[in-house]
Design an enzyme around this catalytic site. Structure first.
Site, PDB file in Angstrom:
ATOM      1  N   SER A 212      46.073  27.137  46.043  1.00  0.00           N
ATOM      2  CA  SER A 212      45.377  26.425  47.120  1.00  0.00           C
ATOM      3  C   SER A 212      46.334  25.654  47.994  1.00  0.00           C
ATOM      4  O   SER A 212      45.965  25.222  49.076  1.00  0.00           O
ATOM      5  CB  SER A 212      44.448  25.352  46.559  1.00  0.00           C
TER       6      SER A 212
ATOM      7  N   HIS B   7      44.928  33.507  49.534  1.00  0.00           N
ATOM      8  CA  HIS B   7      44.092  32.352  49.186  1.00  0.00           C
ATOM      9  C   HIS B   7      42.621  32.622  49.518  1.00  0.00           C
ATOM     10  O   HIS B   7      42.207  32.535  50.676  1.00  0.00           O
ATOM     11  CB  HIS B   7      44.625  31.112  49.941  1.00  0.00           C
TER      12      HIS B   7
ATOM     13  N   GLU C  61      43.047  33.278  53.376  1.00  0.00           N
ATOM     14  CA  GLU C  61      44.278  32.843  54.053  1.00  0.00           C
ATOM     15  C   GLU C  61      45.413  33.666  53.466  1.00  0.00           C
ATOM     16  O   GLU C  61      45.562  33.726  52.238  1.00  0.00           O
ATOM     17  CB  GLU C  61      44.569  31.366  53.745  1.00  0.00           C
TER      18      GLU C  61
ATOM     19  N   ASN D 140      43.245  23.687  53.102  1.00  0.00           N
ATOM     20  CA  ASN D 140      43.233  22.438  52.328  1.00  0.00           C
ATOM     21  C   ASN D 140      43.975  21.291  52.992  1.00  0.00           C
ATOM     22  O   ASN D 140      43.802  20.143  52.607  1.00  0.00           O
ATOM     23  CB  ASN D 140      43.750  22.704  50.917  1.00  0.00           C
TER      24      ASN D 140
HETATM   25  C1  LIG Z   1      39.770  24.515  47.244  1.00  0.00           C
HETATM   26  C2  LIG Z   1      40.279  25.683  47.981  1.00  0.00           C
HETATM   27  O1  LIG Z   1      41.465  26.047  47.777  1.00  0.00           O
HETATM   28  C3  LIG Z   1      39.537  26.411  49.034  1.00  0.00           C
HETATM   29  C4  LIG Z   1      38.057  26.467  48.870  1.00  0.00           C
HETATM   30  O2  LIG Z   1      37.545  27.393  48.332  1.00  0.00           O
HETATM   31  S1  LIG Z   1      37.229  25.149  49.457  1.00  0.00           S
HETATM   32  C5  LIG Z   1      35.546  25.548  49.202  1.00  0.00           C
HETATM   33  C6  LIG Z   1      35.026  26.470  50.265  1.00  0.00           C
HETATM   34  N1  LIG Z   1      33.630  26.707  50.008  1.00  0.00           N
HETATM   35  C7  LIG Z   1      32.673  25.979  50.579  1.00  0.00           C
HETATM   36  O3  LIG Z   1      32.944  25.102  51.401  1.00  0.00           O
HETATM   37  C8  LIG Z   1      31.302  26.281  50.112  1.00  0.00           C
HETATM   38  C9  LIG Z   1      30.285  25.373  50.738  1.00  0.00           C
HETATM   39  N2  LIG Z   1      28.943  25.725  50.253  1.00  0.00           N
HETATM   40  C10 LIG Z   1      28.281  26.796  50.734  1.00  0.00           C
HETATM   41  O4  LIG Z   1      28.734  27.509  51.599  1.00  0.00           O
HETATM   42  C11 LIG Z   1      26.927  27.054  50.134  1.00  0.00           C
HETATM   43  O5  LIG Z   1      26.450  25.864  49.560  1.00  0.00           O
HETATM   44  C12 LIG Z   1      26.935  28.193  49.055  1.00  0.00           C
HETATM   45  C13 LIG Z   1      27.295  29.516  49.696  1.00  0.00           C
HETATM   46  C14 LIG Z   1      27.907  27.894  47.917  1.00  0.00           C
HETATM   47  C15 LIG Z   1      25.550  28.257  48.422  1.00  0.00           C
HETATM   48  O6  LIG Z   1      24.650  28.493  49.455  1.00  0.00           O
HETATM   49  P1  LIG Z   1      23.164  27.900  49.435  1.00  0.00           P
HETATM   50  O7  LIG Z   1      22.469  28.491  50.592  1.00  0.00           O
HETATM   51  O8  LIG Z   1      23.271  26.417  49.310  1.00  0.00           O
HETATM   52  O9  LIG Z   1      22.583  28.343  48.046  1.00  0.00           O
HETATM   53  P2  LIG Z   1      21.949  29.709  47.600  1.00  0.00           P
HETATM   54  O10 LIG Z   1      20.766  30.065  48.428  1.00  0.00           O
HETATM   55  O11 LIG Z   1      21.744  29.526  46.129  1.00  0.00           O
HETATM   56  O12 LIG Z   1      23.086  30.778  47.818  1.00  0.00           O
HETATM   57  C16 LIG Z   1      23.258  31.542  48.985  1.00  0.00           C
HETATM   58  C17 LIG Z   1      23.835  32.883  48.571  1.00  0.00           C
HETATM   59  O13 LIG Z   1      25.127  32.692  47.968  1.00  0.00           O
HETATM   60  C18 LIG Z   1      25.135  33.251  46.647  1.00  0.00           C
HETATM   61  N3  LIG Z   1      25.920  32.372  45.786  1.00  0.00           N
HETATM   62  C19 LIG Z   1      25.805  31.026  45.709  1.00  0.00           C
HETATM   63  N4  LIG Z   1      26.698  30.554  44.820  1.00  0.00           N
HETATM   64  C20 LIG Z   1      27.370  31.621  44.338  1.00  0.00           C
HETATM   65  C21 LIG Z   1      28.399  31.775  43.392  1.00  0.00           C
HETATM   66  N5  LIG Z   1      28.963  30.713  42.766  1.00  0.00           N
HETATM   67  N6  LIG Z   1      28.854  33.025  43.128  1.00  0.00           N
HETATM   68  C22 LIG Z   1      28.339  34.095  43.748  1.00  0.00           C
HETATM   69  N7  LIG Z   1      27.341  34.015  44.666  1.00  0.00           N
HETATM   70  C23 LIG Z   1      26.876  32.788  44.946  1.00  0.00           C
HETATM   71  C24 LIG Z   1      23.709  33.273  46.210  1.00  0.00           C
HETATM   72  O14 LIG Z   1      23.517  34.284  45.240  1.00  0.00           O
HETATM   73  C25 LIG Z   1      22.992  33.555  47.494  1.00  0.00           C
HETATM   74  O15 LIG Z   1      23.044  34.924  47.782  1.00  0.00           O
HETATM   75  P3  LIG Z   1      21.743  35.673  48.348  1.00  0.00           P
HETATM   76  O16 LIG Z   1      21.107  34.777  49.355  1.00  0.00           O
HETATM   77  O17 LIG Z   1      22.322  36.902  48.941  1.00  0.00           O
HETATM   78  O18 LIG Z   1      20.926  35.889  47.168  1.00  0.00           O
HETATM   79  N1  LIG Z   2      38.338  25.996  42.671  1.00  0.00           N
HETATM   80  C1  LIG Z   2      38.459  26.362  43.936  1.00  0.00           C
HETATM   81  O1  LIG Z   2      37.566  26.084  44.764  1.00  0.00           O
HETATM   82  C2  LIG Z   2      39.658  27.110  44.390  1.00  0.00           C
HETATM   83  C3  LIG Z   2      40.775  27.235  43.598  1.00  0.00           C
HETATM   84  N2  LIG Z   2      41.858  27.948  44.037  1.00  0.00           N
HETATM   85  C4  LIG Z   2      43.043  28.093  43.195  1.00  0.00           C
HETATM   86  O2  LIG Z   2      42.788  29.127  42.254  1.00  0.00           O
HETATM   87  C5  LIG Z   2      43.469  28.825  41.036  1.00  0.00           C
HETATM   88  C6  LIG Z   2      42.460  28.817  39.900  1.00  0.00           C
HETATM   89  O3  LIG Z   2      41.472  27.840  40.155  1.00  0.00           O
HETATM   90  P1  LIG Z   2      40.054  27.877  39.412  1.00  0.00           P
HETATM   91  O4  LIG Z   2      39.618  29.271  39.210  1.00  0.00           O
HETATM   92  O5  LIG Z   2      39.196  26.923  40.131  1.00  0.00           O
HETATM   93  O6  LIG Z   2      40.454  27.242  37.985  1.00  0.00           O
HETATM   94  P2  LIG Z   2      39.692  27.375  36.591  1.00  0.00           P
HETATM   95  O7  LIG Z   2      40.087  26.166  35.821  1.00  0.00           O
HETATM   96  O8  LIG Z   2      38.252  27.688  36.801  1.00  0.00           O
HETATM   97  O9  LIG Z   2      40.349  28.690  35.944  1.00  0.00           O
HETATM   98  C7  LIG Z   2      41.689  28.812  35.583  1.00  0.00           C
HETATM   99  C8  LIG Z   2      41.770  29.921  34.529  1.00  0.00           C
HETATM  100  O10 LIG Z   2      43.147  30.257  34.335  1.00  0.00           O
HETATM  101  C9  LIG Z   2      43.365  30.435  32.952  1.00  0.00           C
HETATM  102  N3  LIG Z   2      44.793  30.242  32.704  1.00  0.00           N
HETATM  103  C10 LIG Z   2      45.485  29.092  32.653  1.00  0.00           C
HETATM  104  N4  LIG Z   2      46.792  29.348  32.435  1.00  0.00           N
HETATM  105  C11 LIG Z   2      46.916  30.705  32.367  1.00  0.00           C
HETATM  106  C12 LIG Z   2      48.006  31.601  32.145  1.00  0.00           C
HETATM  107  N5  LIG Z   2      49.232  31.128  31.938  1.00  0.00           N
HETATM  108  N6  LIG Z   2      47.757  32.921  32.122  1.00  0.00           N
HETATM  109  C13 LIG Z   2      46.508  33.403  32.309  1.00  0.00           C
HETATM  110  N7  LIG Z   2      45.437  32.606  32.524  1.00  0.00           N
HETATM  111  C14 LIG Z   2      45.644  31.284  32.539  1.00  0.00           C
HETATM  112  C15 LIG Z   2      42.456  29.416  32.277  1.00  0.00           C
HETATM  113  O11 LIG Z   2      42.197  29.767  30.918  1.00  0.00           O
HETATM  114  C16 LIG Z   2      41.221  29.499  33.166  1.00  0.00           C
HETATM  115  O12 LIG Z   2      40.328  30.499  32.705  1.00  0.00           O
HETATM  116  C17 LIG Z   2      44.223  27.505  41.264  1.00  0.00           C
HETATM  117  O13 LIG Z   2      45.535  27.770  41.689  1.00  0.00           O
HETATM  118  C18 LIG Z   2      43.395  26.863  42.365  1.00  0.00           C
HETATM  119  O14 LIG Z   2      44.115  25.926  43.116  1.00  0.00           O
HETATM  120  C19 LIG Z   2      41.864  28.590  45.250  1.00  0.00           C
HETATM  121  C20 LIG Z   2      40.765  28.538  46.063  1.00  0.00           C
HETATM  122  C21 LIG Z   2      39.593  27.744  45.725  1.00  0.00           C
END
Ligand SMILES: CC(=O)CC(=O)SCCNC(=O)CCNC(=O)[C@H](O)C(C)(C)COP(=O)(O)OP(=O)(O)OC[C@H]1O[C@@H](n2cnc3c(N)ncnc32)[C@H](O)[C@@H]1OP(=O)(O)O
Ligand SMILES: NC(=O)C1=CN([C@@H]2O[C@H](COP(=O)(O)OP(=O)(O)OC[C@H]3O[C@@H](n4cnc5c(N)ncnc54)[C@H](O)[C@@H]3O)[C@@H](O)[C@H]2O)C=CC1
Length: 283
Positions: A119, A140, A152, A190
């Site tokens: 991330s 990403h 990304e 991020n």
């Molecule tokens: C940290 C990082 O490095 C980068 C990141 O990823 S940052 C995070 C980026 N993601 C976001 O910002 C997500 C923000 N949230 C959302 O977009 C929405 O809340 C959401 C898509 C997660 C859920 O949507 P919602 O409308 O609130 O709920 P819901 O109606 O239950 O779901 C919509 C659809 O998504 C699907 N869905 C929801 N969560 C899911 C999951 N965890 N896995 C798979 N499918 C999922 C549902 O099955 C549903 O599909 P259908 O309508 O086709 O049946």
């Molecule tokens: N959570 C999020 O929304 C996002 C996370 N990421 C990135 O994806 C990566 C994974 O994040 P998550 O899936 O959220 O974490 P998570 O905690 O859900 O899963 C991590 C998994 O990796 C496994 N693991 C740890 N060390 C390992 C190794 N040496 N070999 C094989 N498996 C190993 C763990 O057992 C666990 O199942 C991180 O780098 C995170 O920053 C990227 C985009 C979005």
């Protein structure tokens, strides 16, 4: 460079989703984890997601079974020896990622691409842990992977155009939209998202409003699908903290200091949805 066989490392929320979309797009996928139970949990989530697709009439039972049939279990990195690309999605920790990439460099075929779903961490630094930095790239995905369109794509300093093109083509085959970004802490997603989440946590920490009110302001006032605290729980508070630490260290700017409340929750093991408790409680 045609990609057919994929290994995904880490069967957590991201790795499981990546394995699912790869298998749905017809790739053979080895899903690797260090823990057998994490693999089982990851596969159970994939199966549930696919069953939902069947219920909704988007896929037949046979298609679901064919997708599941393309995913195989791996508990040993040696299984990477015959794949074309490895997408690493283990924890957000530089030391762990470097160790995985060094091992993969010794195992994978010479032509194999080594991608990381990090991330925020430097692709260039991860690449330097291998003898093939030109084949290392950031891929990403966003959470939840089956739903979110963006990937990304991050070039390290040495990544070749050929490797970039192969990963871009693969991303399109997954029905995702590739966006090229440069290798700086947090990339684009991020760099922008996480300071907002961190600020929301400060708002809670300083008692400006309740968690529900903070989330309502951003959902109802800005049309965000989730409030920032709900989203932090969804991402994982450990991942949020690691990302803030990478931004803070990488830019040396105090505006990225992680909120002490975020650190406290992580120290308590309150990691959000995945651990059953974060800012909210999950059953
Ligand atoms: C940290 C990082 O490095 C980068 C990141 O990823 S940052 C995070 C980026 N993601 C976001 O910002 C997500 C923000 N949230 C959302 O977009 C929405 O809340 C959401 C898509 C997660 C859920 O949507 P919602 O409308 O609130 O709920 P819901 O109606 O239950 O779901 C919509 C659809 O998504 C699907 N869905 C929801 N969560 C899911 C999951 N965890 N896995 C798979 N499918 C999922 C549902 O099955 C549903 O599909 P259908 O309508 O086709 O049946
Ligand atoms: N959570 C999020 O929304 C996002 C996370 N990421 C990135 O994806 C990566 C994974 O994040 P998550 O899936 O959220 O974490 P998570 O905690 O859900 O899963 C991590 C998994 O990796 C496994 N693991 C740890 N060390 C390992 C190794 N040496 N070999 C094989 N498996 C190993 C763990 O057992 C666990 O199942 C991180 O780098 C995170 O920053 C990227 C985009 C979005």
């Amino acid at each position: 460079m045609e990609i057919k066989k994929v290994m995904v490392i880490g069967a957590g929320q991201m790795g499981g989703g990546i394995a699912q979309v790869c298998a749905q797009a017809g790739f053979d996928v080895k899903l690797n984890d260090i823990k057998e139970e994490s693999y089982a949990k990851g596969l159970a989530v994939i199966t549930k997601n696919l069953s939902r697709n069947v219920e909704k009439g988007r896929m037949t039972e046979d298609e679901k079974n064919a997708v599941l049939g393309r995913i195989t279990k791996s508990l040993d990195l040696q299984d990477a020896s015959d794949v074309d690309i490895i997408i690493e999605a283990a924890v957000e920790n530089m030391a762990i990622k470097k160790s995985i990439f060094t091992q993969l460099d010794g195992i994978a075929q010479e032509t194999a691409i080594l991608a990381s779903n990090t991330s925020s961490l430097s692709i260039t630094e991860i690449a330097a842990a291998t003898n093939r930095p030109e084949k290392v790239i950031g891929m990403h995905f966003m959470n939840p992977v089956p739903v979110m369109k963006l990937v990304e794509i991050i070039r390290g300093l040495a990544t070749t155009d050929e490797v970039y093109k192969a990963v871009e083509d693969m991303t399109k085959k997954l029905a995702k939209v590739p966006v090229e970004v440069n290798d700086f802490p947090g990339f684009v997603a991020n760099r922008i998202l996480m300071p907002m989440i961190n600020e929301a946590i400060y708002t809670l920490y300083e008692g400006v409003a309740t968690k529900e009110s903070i989330d309502d302001v951003m959902k109802l006032g800005m049309n965000h699908p989730m409030g920032p605290l709900q989203l932090a729980d969804f991402i994982g508070l450990d991942t949020c903290l690691y990302i803030m630490e990478t931004l803070h260290e990488g830019f040396g700017d105090s505006k990225y200091r992680p909120c002490p409340l975020l650190r406290k929750y992580v120290n308590a093991g309150w990691l959000g949805k995945k651990s059953g408790r974060g800012f909210y409680v999950y059953s």
